[in-house]
Design an enzyme around this catalytic site. Structure first.
Site, PDB file in Angstrom:
ATOM      1  N   ASP A   1      64.684  76.483  28.106  1.00 64.38           N
ATOM      2  CA  ASP A   1      65.395  75.327  27.568  1.00 64.38           C
ATOM      3  C   ASP A   1      66.576  74.991  28.490  1.00 64.38           C
ATOM      4  O   ASP A   1      66.984  75.812  29.320  1.00 64.38           O
ATOM      5  CB  ASP A   1      65.876  75.659  26.149  1.00 64.38           C
ATOM      6  CG  ASP A   1      66.679  74.544  25.525  1.00 64.38           C
ATOM      7  OD1 ASP A   1      66.178  73.405  25.488  1.00 64.38           O
ATOM      8  OD2 ASP A   1      67.811  74.802  25.075  1.00 64.38           O
TER       9      ASP A   1
ATOM     10  N   ASP B   1      69.820  72.439  27.633  1.00 68.21           N
ATOM     11  CA  ASP B   1      71.124  72.327  26.978  1.00 68.21           C
ATOM     12  C   ASP B   1      71.390  73.535  26.083  1.00 68.21           C
ATOM     13  O   ASP B   1      70.590  73.861  25.209  1.00 68.21           O
ATOM     14  CB  ASP B   1      71.188  71.058  26.127  1.00 68.21           C
ATOM     15  CG  ASP B   1      71.002  69.794  26.945  1.00 68.21           C
ATOM     16  OD1 ASP B   1      71.903  69.484  27.741  1.00 68.21           O
ATOM     17  OD2 ASP B   1      69.951  69.138  26.797  1.00 68.21           O
TER      18      ASP B   1
ATOM     19  N   ASP C   1      67.971  78.730  22.915  1.00 73.62           N
ATOM     20  CA  ASP C   1      69.224  79.033  22.227  1.00 73.62           C
ATOM     21  C   ASP C   1      69.239  78.583  20.775  1.00 73.62           C
ATOM     22  O   ASP C   1      70.290  78.663  20.129  1.00 73.62           O
ATOM     23  CB  ASP C   1      70.393  78.340  22.953  1.00 73.62           C
ATOM     24  CG  ASP C   1      70.333  76.822  22.813  1.00 73.62           C
ATOM     25  OD1 ASP C   1      69.279  76.230  23.152  1.00 73.62           O
ATOM     26  OD2 ASP C   1      71.317  76.225  22.347  1.00 73.62           O
TER      27      ASP C   1
END
Length: 235
Positions: free
Chosen positions: A12, A14, A187
């Site tokens: 991922d 961001d 995240d």
């Protein structure tokens, strides 16, 4: 316990590789100013980023107008009020984000070192984000991370976004690996749920944007302190 038979890592962007809250904050506040609405604070952004630009803009508009946030927009009048402003907000946001992209963001510690180690180990690397593809590619270039990835997919690369499994399945297909041979490194719950539904392994970092919830509560195989901790956990 180390993950076995891993051939690929899907990462991922961001909140996992780059802290982009500053970019979001600046772009959205310029957009809100154009619409004569008050600025937004980081606390709201921390719990709304990660589901794509459309969700982010609608959530911010609803909040700044004093309406229920997008997930609870059951009132027809509230939904129509947001819809009325959304088209203009989307256009202005795209303009401002394109100009700001990367200026107020920082790469998390250990990211470059971790990606280099994974690449040197012969693993296939893909970046998969809900950020629009053009913005994602540009951010990776600005932060000198683009050279680690053989594949980059954004929120507009597939018909659906994470947490739907479609982007994970499409990414695995593009890399030529089975889902069980790939680990999703992210995240948030979006990353965890998408990976689990696709049949991929899940590794999570604790410092990103998980809508205010502890990342350890999300489905996972590993919780790591950083990307540079992943390779030692792969057999």
């Amino acid at each position: 316990m180390p993950l076995k038979n891993i051939r690929a890592v899907i990462v991922d962007l961001d909140g996992t590789m780059v802290d982009t809250l500053g970019d979001f904050e600046a772009s959205l506040n310029h957009t809100l100013s154009d619409l004569d609405l008050p600025p937004v604070g980081r606390a709201l952004l921390e719990r709304t980023v990660g589901k794509g630009s459309e969700h982010l803009i609608r959530s911010v508009l609803a909040h700044q107008l004093g309406l229920p946030e997008v997930a609870g927009l059951s009132n027809v009048c509230s939904a129509r009020t947001v819809d009325t402003l959304y088209t203009a907000a989307w256009e202005r946001y795209q303009h401002h984000y394109q100009c700001i992209n990367g200026q107020f963001s920082t790469v998390y510690p250990g990211v470059a070192e971790g990606l280099l180690a994974l690449q040197s180990a012969g693993l296939r690397l893909a970046c998969l984000t809900n950020k629009p593809l053009a913005f994602a590619r540009r951010l990776l270039e600005i932060k000198s991370l683009h050279g680690y990835f053989g594949w980059v997919f954004g929120g507009d690369s597939f018909a659906r976004k994470k947490p739907d499994p479609m982007p994970l399945l499409g990414t695995c297909f593009a890399m030529g690996v089975e889902p069980g041979q790939a680990v999703m490194l992210g995240d948030s719950l979006n990353d965890a749920h998408a990976a689990r539904a696709a049949g991929c392994h899940v590794a999570l970092v604790p410092y990103g944007y998980n809508h205010g919830q502890p990342i350890s509560d999300a489905p996972h195989d590993l919780v790591l302190q950083g990307i540079d901790h992943l390779l030692p956990n792969l057999a």
